[in-house]
Design a protein around this motif. Sequence first.
Motif: not given
Length: 257
Positions: A62-70, A91-92, A178-187, A194-201
């Motif tokens: 989720t973090s890498v998908g939000a634009g943060l780097d590794l 998320g914000a 984070a490494l996996g998100a960078e490898a697959i590109g567009d999350t 949706a992984a972040g909100p699902a885990v939070f709930l």
Amino acid sequence: MAERSIPPSAPTAAPPARADDAEQRTPTAARQDPAKPDRAVVRDSLGVGVAVGLSGFAFGVTSVGAGLDLLQTCALSLLVFTGASQFALVGALAAGGNPFTAAAGAFFLGTRNAFYGLRLSQLLALPRAVRPFAAQWVIDETAAVALAQPTRRAARLGFTVTGLTLYVLWNLTTLVGALGAEAIGDTDAWGLDAAGPAVFLALLAPMLRSTTDRAVAGLAVVLGLGLLPVLPAGVPVLVAALAAPAVLWLRGRREVR
């Protein structure tokens, strides 16, 4: 010799209480064995640490998908180490929110750990030199495990094992995610946003035990979702925090009546 009769009004001596009778009259919590085996404490602590620690993978994605780097993603898990606050922050940011607003929402969620610390400081009674390091591990899971133990020794063991397991595993899985998100590109294309909100709930749902808890959660959802179209990203989360005092105020007025 004639047997002397006892007058009816004279009280008869009560038979001595047996151990099993006393046990039946004692509440369950008080009958808990104060000498809980260390193996049982470690087993329970590892179960909690492993189950929650695996959620770090979702945060890394989720973090890498939000634009943060590794590096930024791993630094959040290493230094912040409060799952709900981390998910709220990224998320914000993913929704286009201001970094200061996102940080304020994450900080507000993290303040609950200060209240855990007040209780745990009395329960654990750790040496002063250890307290700054132990404070990093004061989170929902370590507090729950420590407070459930019958003795101070068991509480210290449960806190330490849960904190160590969760901290190590959370950071490792954050790195993997984070490494996996960078490898697959567009999350977003994989639906991983949706992984972040699902885990939070999933972490929040077991805590909603009472009617008041569920009322606060329901009102917070209404405020948060209802204000999304009219307020900047990250601000609805802060406004949703007003759900708790509002529900408690209404409950107090009802009890007065």
